[in-house]
Design a protein around this motif. Structure first.
Motif, PDB file in Angstrom:
ATOM      1  N   PRO B  66      54.538   6.264-113.651  1.00  0.00           N
ATOM      2  CA  PRO B  66      54.536   5.928-115.079  1.00  0.00           C
ATOM      3  C   PRO B  66      55.921   6.232-115.660  1.00  0.00           C
ATOM      4  O   PRO B  66      56.638   7.082-115.131  1.00  0.00           O
ATOM      5  CB  PRO B  66      53.492   6.885-115.668  1.00  0.00           C
ATOM      6  N   ASP B  67      56.316   5.536-116.736  1.00  0.00           N
ATOM      7  CA  ASP B  67      57.605   5.839-117.360  1.00  0.00           C
ATOM      8  C   ASP B  67      57.582   7.216-118.006  1.00  0.00           C
ATOM      9  O   ASP B  67      58.575   7.928-118.030  1.00  0.00           O
ATOM     10  CB  ASP B  67      57.944   4.776-118.413  1.00  0.00           C
ATOM     11  N   VAL B  68      56.414   7.557-118.539  1.00  0.00           N
ATOM     12  CA  VAL B  68      56.235   8.885-119.121  1.00  0.00           C
ATOM     13  C   VAL B  68      54.992   9.503-118.488  1.00  0.00           C
ATOM     14  O   VAL B  68      53.910   8.930-118.566  1.00  0.00           O
ATOM     15  CB  VAL B  68      56.046   8.819-120.656  1.00  0.00           C
ATOM     16  N   ALA B  69      55.173  10.637-117.824  1.00  0.00           N
ATOM     17  CA  ALA B  69      54.022  11.314-117.225  1.00  0.00           C
ATOM     18  C   ALA B  69      53.576  12.402-118.184  1.00  0.00           C
ATOM     19  O   ALA B  69      54.364  13.285-118.546  1.00  0.00           O
ATOM     20  CB  ALA B  69      54.406  11.912-115.873  1.00  0.00           C
ATOM     21  N   SER B  70      52.319  12.334-118.620  1.00  0.00           N
ATOM     22  CA  SER B  70      51.852  13.324-119.597  1.00  0.00           C
ATOM     23  C   SER B  70      51.658  14.685-118.928  1.00  0.00           C
ATOM     24  O   SER B  70      51.888  15.713-119.516  1.00  0.00           O
ATOM     25  CB  SER B  70      50.556  12.853-120.243  1.00  0.00           C
ATOM     26  N   ASN B  71      51.267  14.676-117.672  1.00  0.00           N
ATOM     27  CA  ASN B  71      50.987  15.928-116.977  1.00  0.00           C
ATOM     28  C   ASN B  71      51.878  16.045-115.743  1.00  0.00           C
ATOM     29  O   ASN B  71      51.678  15.334-114.759  1.00  0.00           O
ATOM     30  CB  ASN B  71      49.501  15.967-116.582  1.00  0.00           C
ATOM     31  N   GLY B  72      52.846  16.954-115.798  1.00  0.00           N
ATOM     32  CA  GLY B  72      53.760  17.135-114.682  1.00  0.00           C
ATOM     33  C   GLY B  72      53.095  17.753-113.461  1.00  0.00           C
ATOM     34  O   GLY B  72      53.691  17.815-112.396  1.00  0.00           O
ATOM     35  N   GLY B  73      51.866  18.213-113.606  1.00  0.00           N
ATOM     36  CA  GLY B  73      51.160  18.815-112.484  1.00  0.00           C
ATOM     37  C   GLY B  73      50.591  17.776-111.539  1.00  0.00           C
ATOM     38  O   GLY B  73      50.250  18.081-110.404  1.00  0.00           O
ATOM     39  N   ALA B  74      50.474  16.541-112.020  1.00  0.00           N
ATOM     40  CA  ALA B  74      49.931  15.477-111.172  1.00  0.00           C
ATOM     41  C   ALA B  74      50.538  14.149-111.600  1.00  0.00           C
ATOM     42  O   ALA B  74      49.950  13.402-112.370  1.00  0.00           O
ATOM     43  CB  ALA B  74      48.412  15.442-111.268  1.00  0.00           C
ATOM     44  N   ILE B 117      52.172  14.188-107.365  1.00  0.00           N
ATOM     45  CA  ILE B 117      53.095  15.299-107.118  1.00  0.00           C
ATOM     46  C   ILE B 117      53.306  16.114-108.394  1.00  0.00           C
ATOM     47  O   ILE B 117      52.971  15.677-109.496  1.00  0.00           O
ATOM     48  CB  ILE B 117      54.456  14.792-106.592  1.00  0.00           C
ATOM     49  N   LYS B 118      53.892  17.290-108.177  1.00  0.00           N
ATOM     50  CA  LYS B 118      54.248  18.129-109.318  1.00  0.00           C
ATOM     51  C   LYS B 118      55.703  17.876-109.688  1.00  0.00           C
ATOM     52  O   LYS B 118      56.549  17.739-108.798  1.00  0.00           O
ATOM     53  CB  LYS B 118      54.128  19.609-108.951  1.00  0.00           C
ATOM     54  N   MET B 119      55.997  17.817-110.973  1.00  0.00           N
ATOM     55  CA  MET B 119      57.396  17.744-111.415  1.00  0.00           C
ATOM     56  C   MET B 119      57.600  18.719-112.557  1.00  0.00           C
ATOM     57  O   MET B 119      56.854  18.755-113.517  1.00  0.00           O
ATOM     58  CB  MET B 119      57.753  16.329-111.845  1.00  0.00           C
ATOM     59  N   LYS B 120      58.661  19.508-112.418  1.00  0.00           N
ATOM     60  CA  LYS B 120      58.919  20.581-113.362  1.00  0.00           C
ATOM     61  C   LYS B 120      59.354  20.034-114.715  1.00  0.00           C
ATOM     62  O   LYS B 120      59.042  20.590-115.752  1.00  0.00           O
ATOM     63  CB  LYS B 120      60.028  21.452-112.772  1.00  0.00           C
ATOM     64  N   LYS B 121      60.142  18.974-114.684  1.00  0.00           N
ATOM     65  CA  LYS B 121      60.632  18.368-115.920  1.00  0.00           C
ATOM     66  C   LYS B 121      61.027  16.927-115.631  1.00  0.00           C
ATOM     67  O   LYS B 121      60.844  16.453-114.502  1.00  0.00           O
ATOM     68  CB  LYS B 121      61.829  19.150-116.463  1.00  0.00           C
ATOM     69  N   SER B 122      61.568  16.240-116.645  1.00  0.00           N
ATOM     70  CA  SER B 122      61.975  14.846-116.455  1.00  0.00           C
ATOM     71  C   SER B 122      63.047  14.740-115.382  1.00  0.00           C
ATOM     72  O   SER B 122      63.922  15.597-115.277  1.00  0.00           O
ATOM     73  CB  SER B 122      62.533  14.287-117.769  1.00  0.00           C
ATOM     74  N   GLY B 123      62.969  13.701-114.599  1.00  0.00           N
ATOM     75  CA  GLY B 123      63.953  13.542-113.532  1.00  0.00           C
ATOM     76  C   GLY B 123      63.681  12.267-112.761  1.00  0.00           C
ATOM     77  O   GLY B 123      63.027  11.354-113.265  1.00  0.00           O
ATOM     78  N   SER B 124      64.185  12.231-111.530  1.00  0.00           N
ATOM     79  CA  SER B 124      64.031  11.029-110.719  1.00  0.00           C
ATOM     80  C   SER B 124      63.293  11.340-109.434  1.00  0.00           C
ATOM     81  O   SER B 124      63.424  12.427-108.874  1.00  0.00           O
ATOM     82  CB  SER B 124      65.403  10.453-110.353  1.00  0.00           C
ATOM     83  N   VAL B 125      62.518  10.362-108.977  1.00  0.00           N
ATOM     84  CA  VAL B 125      61.924  10.457-107.646  1.00  0.00           C
ATOM     85  C   VAL B 125      62.596   9.410-106.755  1.00  0.00           C
ATOM     86  O   VAL B 125      62.985   8.341-107.224  1.00  0.00           O
ATOM     87  CB  VAL B 125      60.389  10.254-107.652  1.00  0.00           C
ATOM     88  N   TYR B 126      62.738   9.757-105.494  1.00  0.00           N
ATOM     89  CA  TYR B 126      63.374   8.877-104.521  1.00  0.00           C
ATOM     90  C   TYR B 126      62.423   8.698-103.343  1.00  0.00           C
ATOM     91  O   TYR B 126      61.886   9.679-102.838  1.00  0.00           O
ATOM     92  CB  TYR B 126      64.667   9.505-103.986  1.00  0.00           C
TER      93      TYR B 126
END
Lengths: 104, 152
Positions: B66-74, B117-126
């Motif tokens: 998603p362009d904006v993930a509401s929950n960084g835990g998933a 996946i978990k993401m701590k903050k905004s960033g990029s996935v590769y």
């Protein structure tokens, strides 16, 4: 802690959805909640096989979500409906869990 | 059980044991331990494949989030690759370590996976694929994370 698996044969591809029940505790969360990074525990390897053939092979880090869900596909070459898909995960503490599903 | 049968069974078992390692799944954490402690995408790729993003082509691989993930835990991530590959890896650039998951490929697997996946903050996935031709291919997606997922 268990595992839920669904495997469906469609055309020449088997589509699988699997969910493992696991807290996937990262080092940071472990430190925050329990005071020790040593309490971290997460799935480190997850595989699947049908009739002894590896159809899924994932090495994982602490950053999969809690109760991780994975979807994958593999070619149905040689496999048919009713064959048993066996999946196993291993976590950082060495605990193993196996789950299975029939290909539908 | 007759002795002859027993011996035959033993021979079969021994043969199976010899063949077994080839069928066994590969553990990338043991094969490339440095990849799992690497703090950057490039360091993780170097440990896994001996190459960095600069050597990889931005082609053949698709990553969707998603362009904006509401929950960084998933954060849901869909990744796929349209060329034959040996290994398909998901990385990100915001967590303490970069590598998230390595999918090893064989002749029946299809490099098409969805994970959360978990993401701590905004960033990029590769998503990086090592093609059977020896080249690295990658796809990238930058997203916003509303609520960081590494705090529990």
């Amino acid at each position: 802690m268990g595992m839920r698996i669904k495997a469906k044969l469609k055309g020449d591809v088997v589509k699988v959805k699997a969910m493992a029940k696991h807290p996937m505790m990262t080092y940071d969360i472990a430190e925050k909640k329990t005071g020790s990074r040593d309490n971290a525990n997460f799935i480190t390897h997850w595989d699947g096989n049908v009739n002894g053939k590896v159809v899924f092979d994932a090495s994982t880090s602490q950053f999969l979500s809690k109760n991780p869900i994975v979807k994958y596909e593999f070619k149905a070459a040689g496999f048919k409906k009713g064959d048993k898909l066996v999946m196993t995960w291993v976590d950082l503490k060495g605990k193993k869990k196996t789950g299975h599903a029939k290909i539908k | 059980m007759q002795r002859r049968n027993f011996l035959t069974l033993g021979a079969v078992a021994a043969a199976t044991a010899v063949v077994a390692p080839a069928l066994q799944a590969a553990d990338e954490r043991k094969a490339h331990p440095d990849a799992w402690t690497a703090k950057t995408v490039d360091d993780a790729l170097k440990a896994l494949y001996g190459k960095t993003l600069a050597d990889a082509k931005e082609a053949h691989v698709t990553v969707k989030t998603p362009d904006v993930a509401s929950n960084g835990g998933a954060v849901p991530v869909d990744m796929s690759c349209d060329v034959a590959c040996e290994s398909f890896t998901l990385l990100q650039d915001v967590n303490p370590e970069s590598c998230v998951v390595v999918f090893d490929q064989n002749d029946v697997t299809i490099p098409k996976n969805s994970v959360k996946i978990k993401m701590k903050k905004s960033g990029s996935v590769y998503a990086v694929a090592k093609g059977k031709d020896g080249n690295l291919y990658y796809g990238k997606k930058t997203l916003e994370v509303a609520l960081g997922g590494c705090e529990g």
